[in-house]
Design an enzyme around this catalytic site. Structure first.
Site, mmCIF file in Angstrom:
data_model
loop_
_atom_site.group_PDB
_atom_site.id
_atom_site.type_symbol
_atom_site.label_atom_id
_atom_site.label_comp_id
_atom_site.label_asym_id
_atom_site.label_seq_id
_atom_site.Cartn_x
_atom_site.Cartn_y
_atom_site.Cartn_z
ATOM 1 N N LYS A 111 -90.999 -50.019 -12.639
ATOM 2 C CA LYS A 111 -90.034 -51.014 -12.173
ATOM 3 C C LYS A 111 -89.356 -51.706 -13.354
ATOM 4 O O LYS A 111 -89.231 -52.916 -13.403
ATOM 5 C CB LYS A 111 -90.741 -52.066 -11.290
ATOM 6 C CG LYS A 111 -91.466 -51.478 -10.103
ATOM 7 C CD LYS A 111 -90.494 -50.910 -9.086
ATOM 8 C CE LYS A 111 -91.190 -50.281 -7.893
ATOM 9 N NZ LYS A 111 -91.962 -51.252 -7.121
ATOM 10 N N ILE A 118 -86.426 -55.870 -16.494
ATOM 11 C CA ILE A 118 -87.026 -55.676 -15.175
ATOM 12 C C ILE A 118 -85.991 -55.122 -14.195
ATOM 13 O O ILE A 118 -84.813 -55.444 -14.260
ATOM 14 C CB ILE A 118 -87.650 -56.993 -14.624
ATOM 15 C CG1 ILE A 118 -86.595 -58.081 -14.393
ATOM 16 C CG2 ILE A 118 -88.738 -57.494 -15.553
ATOM 17 C CD1 ILE A 118 -87.115 -59.268 -13.588
ATOM 18 N N CYS A 119 -86.455 -54.257 -13.286
ATOM 19 C CA CYS A 119 -85.603 -53.740 -12.211
ATOM 20 C C CYS A 119 -85.506 -54.841 -11.161
ATOM 21 O O CYS A 119 -86.523 -55.250 -10.610
ATOM 22 C CB CYS A 119 -86.262 -52.547 -11.521
ATOM 23 S SG CYS A 119 -85.912 -50.960 -12.220
ATOM 24 N N LEU A 120 -84.312 -55.289 -10.882
ATOM 25 C CA LEU A 120 -84.185 -56.336 -9.879
ATOM 26 C C LEU A 120 -84.053 -55.721 -8.489
ATOM 27 O O LEU A 120 -83.659 -54.575 -8.354
ATOM 28 C CB LEU A 120 -82.981 -57.223 -10.213
ATOM 29 C CG LEU A 120 -83.233 -58.027 -11.500
ATOM 30 C CD1 LEU A 120 -81.956 -58.630 -12.006
ATOM 31 C CD2 LEU A 120 -84.270 -59.100 -11.262
ATOM 32 N N CYS B 266 -86.009 -45.181 -13.227
ATOM 33 C CA CYS B 266 -85.708 -45.521 -11.842
ATOM 34 C C CYS B 266 -84.870 -44.481 -11.126
ATOM 35 O O CYS B 266 -84.804 -44.485 -9.916
ATOM 36 C CB CYS B 266 -85.014 -46.868 -11.768
ATOM 37 S SG CYS B 266 -86.133 -48.219 -12.093
#
Lengths: 174, 437
Positions: A111, A118-120, B266
């Site tokens: 994440k 950070i991945c929001l 991701c």
């Protein structure tokens, strides 16, 4: 505000909003914006302290107020996990939100982008854009970093990716 | 290298002669000599770097790197191909799309490339084109310069290892775009086109900001996080929608660009989709620079359905970007001159056919978005509908306020008036004090 827990919602509504739409290239207007950022951060920090939910320290690392550093922490199973916290104010701020970094966790979780950003959540950025310029650093911490820590720290601890500092100390002694 | 190997052979020969007759020693020296000879042959066959070429020749010989490109002129596609050497193109983001676009332009003999990236090459990048495993750990800009200068030494390469979203990076970015030393006689700023090949919303907004301020035409490109769709878009400040007017992905797929995740861990990525998007981007670039064919204002690519939507987007008069609004005003003011020029041109040649099939799917006075759909393309009706629906969603996203927060804002402003007198340092000290508690 769908998809947010009631606590975050009620906290958010109590953080003072900002009014000046200015970024670091806007001279005097940026100074005005910085004042508003500080006021909002002061109110949020005091509110956290009064609710016994103090969870971060942040302050500008340069006089221009474009680089911010500090600490944040999260309590899991009665143990406190603390991390360095940092971010730059992007040139297109406040149209785009600051990208919050936890450099110590870089490479430890999916994440996160390279460099520890950070991945929001999918909720955060549209909400930020919709509320430009009224959201500031305090709102980014409340809506971006706080939910991230709450979701990720327990997983990181349970999977053994991060250890409590006391455990590290006792392990090295034995 | 060849000279050193030759010396080694001589040394071995001297050694062999100076030694007393010893069969096993002699045979091992013989073996060594054979190895050195083999190495010499390898060194001879290794390709040397080609020399710079002064003029682009159209001569069809194996040794001419530009013969097939110059043939475009003979076939009547491009009027003057050699003009490509006067052009400067800036590529922001040297990842899966940017690096391939850079290689294509390099092979086409572009005059100058400016490359911007702050990242390093990783093994995780190897599912895409261009970078090689031995370049892992190098900055993407250095690795790109290494490969590109080998492929075509005629191209002037400038590399900038920086993050354009930071204040300092942005200033360097702006001044590098403005630098006109490569072609001082050129109109406008120092580059002819900016290509955005970045993987995140923040960086796109920065390129948008720079190009709006510099009144610089640019092209945006993107690949979705699931790696099966992409798009390219032409942005002319004041004339077309800027990136802040309407993020393109929302229009194409109903996904909000802001929620898109980036490369890194991701997202998924495919060399095919990225190669296709890079190809579309550079094709549009060549058409724009060398003035041939139709330059697409927007071209989408849906890999699952092999569907390529096209459309045009007019600027949003309520755009949040101040520089965009300035460019829009200038564009409106220049309308009479533009109309006169267009009229003169129209009298010369008739309109291209493709424009006659234009159908306005949406009322553009209301939405400021016009969809162009060529009649022979079989766009499913449902797709058109979902396109309209997603545009509506996009517009809802633009609602500038949230009533719940609004009333609060007023209360907060009143409250904060009391604090207005404090100067910045005092407020800063208050936070520091609070932090120290």
């Amino acid at each position: 505000m769908e998809g947010w827990d009631p606590n975050t919602k009620s906290t958010l509504t109590q953080i003072p909003l900002l009014s000046t739409k200015a970024g670091p290239r806007d001279g005097a207007a940026w100074t005005q914006r910085l004042k508003e950022e500080y006021k909002s951060l002061i109110a949020y920090t005091s509110m956290n302290k009064s609710k016994d939910n103090d969870w971060f320290r942040i302050s500008a690392a340069n006089p221009e107020g474009t680089r911010w550093i500090g600490k944040c922490w999260y309590v899991h199973n009665l143990l406190k996990y603390e991390f360095d916290l940092q971010f730059d104010i992007p040139v297109t701020y406040p149209s785009t939100a600051p990208e919050i970094e936890l450099p110590q966790l870089d490479g430890k979780t999916h994440k996160m982008y390279r460099g520890g950003k950070i991945c929001l959540t999918v909720h955060f950025k549209p909400l930020w854009a919709k509320n430009c310029p009224r959201f500031g650093i305090a709102h980014a911490l409340c809506l971006g970093l706080a939910p991230w820590l709450a979701a990720e720290v327990p997983i990181l601890v349970d999977s053994g990716m991060i250890k409590h500092k006391d455990d590290i100390a006792s392990a090295s002694e034995s | 290298m060849e000279a050193e190997l030759k010396e080694m052979l001589t040394d071995l020969d001297t050694l062999k002669r100076s030694l007393p007759d010893h069969p096993s020693l002699n045979s091992s020296i013989d073996k060594m000599q054979l190895r050195v000879e083999h190495l010499t042959n390898l060194a001879k066959s290794a390709p040397g770097r080609r020399l710079k070429v002064k003029d682009m020749s159209a001569e069809v010989v194996d040794s001419n790197p530009y013969s097939r490109l110059m043939a475009l002129q003979r076939m009547g596609i491009v009027e003057n191909y050699e003009r490509i050497r006067e052009f400067s193109v800036a590529i922001v983001g040297i990842g899966g799309v940017g690096s391939v676009a850079a290689e294509m332009l390099t092979r086409c003999g572009i005059g100058r490339l400016l490359l911007y990236d702050y990242d390093k090459v990783e093994l995780a990048n190897m599912n895409r084109l261009f970078f090689r495993p031995e370049q892992v750990g190098m900055t993407k800009t250095d690795a790109a310069v290494q490969t590109l200068s080998d492929i075509n030494p005629d191209v002037v390469l400038e590399s900038y290892t920086l993050n354009i979203t930071t204040l300092q990076g942005f200033e360097t970015f702006m001044s590098s775009l403005k630098n006109k030393t490569f072609c001082p006689s050129k109109q406008g700023i120092g580059v002819d086109l900016v290509l955005s090949c970045v993987d995140n919303y923040e960086a796109r907004m920065v390129v948008n900001q720079a190009c709006n301020e510099l009144n610089q035409t640019w092209m945006e490109s993107g690949v979705s996080e699931d790696a099966v769709s992409g798009h390219i878009q032409l942005l002319i400040p004041g004339e077309t929608a800027c990136f802040a007017c309407a993020p393109p992905l929302v229009v194409a797929s109903g996904v909000d660009e802001r929620t898109l995740k980036r490369e890194g861990v991701c997202a998924a990525s495919l060399p095919t989709t990225m190669g296709v998007v890079a190809g579309l981007l550079v094709q549009n670039t060549l058409k724009y620079l060398l003035k041939f064919g139709y330059v697409s204002p927007y071209l989408g690519y849906n890999a699952l359905k092999d569907y390529f939507p096209t459309m045009e987007m007019k600027p949003n008069p309520q755009c949040s970007n101040a520089a965009c609004l300035e460019r829009q005003n200038e564009y409106i003011l220049a309308k009479p001159a533009r109309d006169a020029a267009a009229k003169a041109k129209k009298e010369e040649a008739s309109e291209p056919d493709s424009l006659k099939d234009k159908i306005n799917v949406l009322d553009d006075s209301e939405r400021n978005i016009t969809l162009l759909q060529e009649s022979e393309t079989s766009l499913p009706k449902s797709a058109t509908l979902s396109l309209i629906a997603s545009i509506t969603i996009l517009m809802e996203g633009f609602v500038p306020s949230n009533p719940e927060v609004d009333s609060l804002a007023d209360a907060q402003i009143r409250l904060s008036l009391a604090m207005e007198v404090l100067d910045l340092n005092l407020i800063k000290q208050r936070l520091d004090h609070l932090n120290a508690l």
